[in-house]
Design an enzyme around this catalytic site. Structure first.
Site, PDB file in Angstrom:
ATOM      1  N   GLU A 275       0.671  -1.204  -0.008  1.00 53.43           N
ATOM      2  CA  GLU A 275       0.015   0.033  -0.103  1.00 53.43           C
ATOM      3  C   GLU A 275       0.839   1.128  -0.012  1.00 53.43           C
ATOM      4  O   GLU A 275       0.916   2.059   0.900  1.00 53.43           O
ATOM      5  CB  GLU A 275      -0.984   0.092   1.230  1.00 53.43           C
ATOM      6  CG  GLU A 275      -1.735  -1.161   1.365  1.00 53.43           C
ATOM      7  CD  GLU A 275      -2.495  -1.187   2.768  1.00 53.43           C
ATOM      8  OE1 GLU A 275      -2.070  -0.505   3.686  1.00 53.43           O
ATOM      9  OE2 GLU A 275      -3.400  -1.989   3.134  1.00 53.43           O
ATOM     10  N   GLY A 277       1.972   4.957  -0.703  1.00 51.58           N
ATOM     11  CA  GLY A 277       1.514   6.177  -1.117  1.00 51.58           C
ATOM     12  C   GLY A 277       2.597   7.237  -1.512  1.00 51.58           C
ATOM     13  O   GLY A 277       2.615   7.588  -2.690  1.00 51.58           O
ATOM     14  N   ARG A 314       2.974  20.360   6.345  1.00 50.25           N
ATOM     15  CA  ARG A 314       4.029  19.184   6.923  1.00 50.25           C
ATOM     16  C   ARG A 314       5.136  19.977   7.535  1.00 50.25           C
ATOM     17  O   ARG A 314       5.420  19.221   8.615  1.00 50.25           O
ATOM     18  CB  ARG A 314       4.473  18.449   5.804  1.00 50.25           C
ATOM     19  CG  ARG A 314       3.326  17.698   4.946  1.00 50.25           C
ATOM     20  CD  ARG A 314       3.811  16.665   3.983  1.00 50.25           C
ATOM     21  NE  ARG A 314       4.404  15.387   4.770  1.00 50.25           N
ATOM     22  CZ  ARG A 314       5.913  15.324   4.865  1.00 50.25           C
ATOM     23  NH1 ARG A 314       6.516  16.337   4.665  1.00 50.25           N
ATOM     24  NH2 ARG A 314       6.495  14.202   5.519  1.00 50.25           N
ATOM     25  N   CYS A 346      -1.467  33.966  10.099  1.00 49.69           N
ATOM     26  CA  CYS A 346      -0.913  34.745  11.268  1.00 49.69           C
ATOM     27  C   CYS A 346      -0.655  33.971  12.528  1.00 49.69           C
ATOM     28  O   CYS A 346      -1.283  33.887  13.484  1.00 49.69           O
ATOM     29  CB  CYS A 346      -2.360  35.773  11.589  1.00 49.69           C
ATOM     30  SG  CYS A 346      -2.906  36.554  10.361  1.00 49.69           S
ATOM     31  N   TYR A 375       0.470  14.009   0.817  1.00 51.85           N
ATOM     32  CA  TYR A 375       0.137  14.649   1.785  1.00 51.85           C
ATOM     33  C   TYR A 375       0.312  15.993   1.958  1.00 51.85           C
ATOM     34  O   TYR A 375       0.903  16.648   3.075  1.00 51.85           O
ATOM     35  CB  TYR A 375       1.306  13.898   3.041  1.00 51.85           C
ATOM     36  CG  TYR A 375       0.915  12.375   3.236  1.00 51.85           C
ATOM     37  CD1 TYR A 375      -0.369  11.989   3.161  1.00 51.85           C
ATOM     38  CD2 TYR A 375       1.819  11.452   2.768  1.00 51.85           C
ATOM     39  CE1 TYR A 375      -0.323  10.370   3.368  1.00 51.85           C
ATOM     40  CE2 TYR A 375       1.927  10.053   2.663  1.00 51.85           C
ATOM     41  CZ  TYR A 375       0.629   9.843   3.118  1.00 51.85           C
ATOM     42  OH  TYR A 375       0.567   8.268   3.249  1.00 51.85           O
TER      43      TYR A 375
HETATM   44  N1  LLP Z   1      -1.386   1.955   4.343  1.00 47.24           N
HETATM   45  C1  LLP Z   1      -1.972   2.483   5.444  1.00 47.24           C
HETATM   46  C2  LLP Z   1      -2.911   1.840   6.423  1.00 47.24           C
HETATM   47  C3  LLP Z   1      -1.588   3.857   5.912  1.00 47.24           C
HETATM   48  O1  LLP Z   1      -2.209   4.237   7.006  1.00 47.24           O
HETATM   49  C4  LLP Z   1      -0.644   4.431   4.964  1.00 47.24           C
HETATM   50  C5  LLP Z   1      -0.371   5.896   5.574  1.00 47.24           C
HETATM   51  C6  LLP Z   1      -0.380   4.025   3.996  1.00 47.24           C
HETATM   52  C7  LLP Z   1      -0.841   2.897   3.820  1.00 47.24           C
HETATM   53  C8  LLP Z   1       0.638   4.679   3.130  1.00 47.24           C
HETATM   54  O2  LLP Z   1       1.840   5.201   3.631  1.00 47.24           O
HETATM   55  P1  LLP Z   1       2.809   5.728   2.675  1.00 47.24           P
HETATM   56  O3  LLP Z   1       3.609   4.710   1.897  1.00 47.24           O
HETATM   57  O4  LLP Z   1       2.514   6.829   2.041  1.00 47.24           O
HETATM   58  O5  LLP Z   1       4.007   6.034   3.784  1.00 47.24           O
HETATM   59  N2  LLP Z   1       0.595  12.945   6.606  1.00 47.24           N
HETATM   60  C9  LLP Z   1       1.746  12.188   6.924  1.00 47.24           C
HETATM   61  C10 LLP Z   1       1.743  10.685   6.374  1.00 47.24           C
HETATM   62  C11 LLP Z   1       0.795  10.064   7.031  1.00 47.24           C
HETATM   63  C12 LLP Z   1       0.614   8.338   6.670  1.00 47.24           C
HETATM   64  C13 LLP Z   1      -0.734   7.808   7.058  1.00 47.24           C
HETATM   65  N3  LLP Z   1      -0.651   6.448   6.831  1.00 47.24           N
HETATM   66  C14 LLP Z   1       3.041  12.940   6.217  1.00 47.24           C
HETATM   67  O6  LLP Z   1       2.647  14.057   5.614  1.00 47.24           O
HETATM   68  O7  LLP Z   1       4.057  12.466   6.466  1.00 47.24           O
END
Ligand code: LLP
Length: 421
Positions: A275, A277, A314, A346, A375
């Site tokens: 998975e 992202g 971020r 602000c 993100y």
């Molecule tokens: N699968 C699940 C169940 C997840 O909760 C997440 C991310 C992913 C896959 C994907 O993870 P990735 O491959 O993108 O690392 N907002 C934060 C990141 C939060 C990630 C939440 N879950 C940031 O800006 O760094």
């Protein structure tokens, strides 16, 4: 590697000069490269060649339907965590048997939505959620494939706020409880146990935590099989980190991650799901902004930009680093000086970088935040009644707005002032 580069002294996204988009759309805006999305998806998809697998893009990273469509056309599955994400994936043309429904607090209506449209599998996060899903499925007369998310109690060594695989984190169930949970799931109507799921955190820069967690999953697979469960799918989550600094050479290449999967699970005869992202979308996007003012403080100089923490949260939320580059390539040998780069919101948290060395810049100049494809747009808000930043997609020498900047009429029109006021 991405497809944002200087050509003739001007930053381009693929074959499109960034200033041309700025002239057409106005700043700030997000700009995504199709070629980069495709390249990153393929790195993982091809890395798992030879294994029965499905790369389920984590929609939360960047959920614009145009982005989803690019990936769906390549055969990607999707990992969704809400009814809204499920609907986005379906609207972008993703087949229901390629959608995995994850998330720690699914509501009854989200379950009903996913079950009526069809899903590949639901990843369960707790026993009470299992019971509710069974009730919902049975009342709809369907059987839904399920996996439990296992919390392997592994520290992913990433930012505290995005670490999800430690015992103290709210995610999944402890491995030791899995035999009982699977026995219960197997006895409930409407559920069909198909596999195991894990996700230990995001922006992992080392494979060692994966190795530890994979071992837990492999051992549990053997145990559950010996208990008589058919474990035919393993969802290994996402989390692989990306270089936010060009000098970040130490990150494990996606191929090594895939090799680790092959080495650990290759002989188990399971279908593998991952998975990712950030790895797919992160470096496929930039945020383009304009320098409004240079301002001298007592002991520092500020660069005040037209983008702010509401557009890219971020740095304020996780103190994260984004490279910020001028759209006009600095001449060789130009002297860099330290600046604080800030937005117009602000509060002092609206600071993108402190003491960042930048080449000479003048008001009106365009700048780009790199690694802004994941993100960023999805976490934006309209704080300070700043309209959400538009999203633009580039493909070769073409570009198109894929989410327009809302007008103030639209924004103000969403409020409802009661007639009794
Ligand atoms: N699968 C699940 C169940 C997840 O909760 C997440 C991310 C992913 C896959 C994907 O993870 P990735 O491959 O993108 O690392 N907002 C934060 C990141 C939060 C990630 C939440 N879950 C940031 O800006 O760094």
């Amino acid at each position: 590697m991405d497809h944002f580069h200087y050509r003739g002294g001007v930053l381009h996204a693929e074959d499109v000069p960034v200033p041309a988009v700025a002239a057409s759309v106005g700043t700030p805006f997000y700009l995504y490269s199709v070629a980069t999305l495709v390249r990153h998806f393929r790195l993982l998809d091809e890395g798992l060649d030879g294994l029965d697998h499905l790369v389920c893009y984590a929609v939360k990273a960047n959920s614009n339907q145009a982005v989803l469509k690019v990936l769906a056309r390549l055969g990607a599955g999707m990992d969704v965590v809400s009814g809204g994400e499920y609907l986005r994936a379906r609207a972008a043309g993703v087949r229901n048997d390629r959608i995995v429904f994850s998330g720690v607090g699914k509501t009854r209506s989200e379950m009903e939505l996913a079950l009526s449209g069809g899903v590949r599998q639901v990843n369960l996060e707790s026993e009470p959620e299992m019971e509710l899903l069974s009730q919902v499925a049975a009342s709809m007369g369907v059987t839904v494939p399920v996996a439990f998310r296992i919390n392997p109690d592994v520290d992913a060594g990433t930012h505290d706020k995005i670490s999800t695989g430690r015992a103290e984190d709210k995610f999944g169930i402890p491995a030791g409880r899995a035999p009982d949970a699977y026995r219960a799931a197997a006895s409930l109507p409407g559920l069909k146990v198909v596999g195991l799921d894990m996700h230990i955190g995001s922006q992992l820069t080392d494979l060692a935590p994966y190795e530890l967690a994979f071992r837990v999953i492999a051992e549990l697979t053997a145990r559950l099989r010996s208990d008589g469960h058919e474990i035919s799918r393993l969802d290994l989550g996402g989390g692989l980190g990306i270089p936010y600094r060009r000098s970040d050479a130490a990150l494990p290449p996606p191929a090594e991650f895939c090799d680790l999967i092959r080495a650990t699970f290759g002989s188990l005869g399971c279908e593998i799901e991952i998975e990712p992202g950030r790895l797919i979308a992160g470096n496929a996007g930039i945020l383009v902004t304009r320098l409004l003012y240079r301002k001298s403080g007592k002991d520092r100089e500020f660069l005040i930009l037209d983008s702010a923490m509401n557009d890219l949260v971020r740095p304020a939320l996780y103190s994260s680093y984004h490279e910020i580059v001028p759209v006009a390539e600095p001449a060789p040998g130009e002297v860099e000086r330290p600046f604080d780069l800030v937005g117009p919101v602000c509060e002092s948290g609206d600071t993108f970088a402190k003491r960042r060395r930048m080449p000479p810049l003048a008001p009106g100049d365009l700048l780009a935040f790199r690694s802004a494809g994941a993100y960023c747009a999805v976490m934006a808000s309209e704080y300070n009644t700043r309209p959400l930043v538009p999203e633009v997609m580039v493909h070769g020498d073409r570009f198109a707005v894929i989410r327009a900047r809302p007008t103030f009429d639209e924004i103000l029109g969403r409020d409802i002032v009661p007639e009794w006021l």
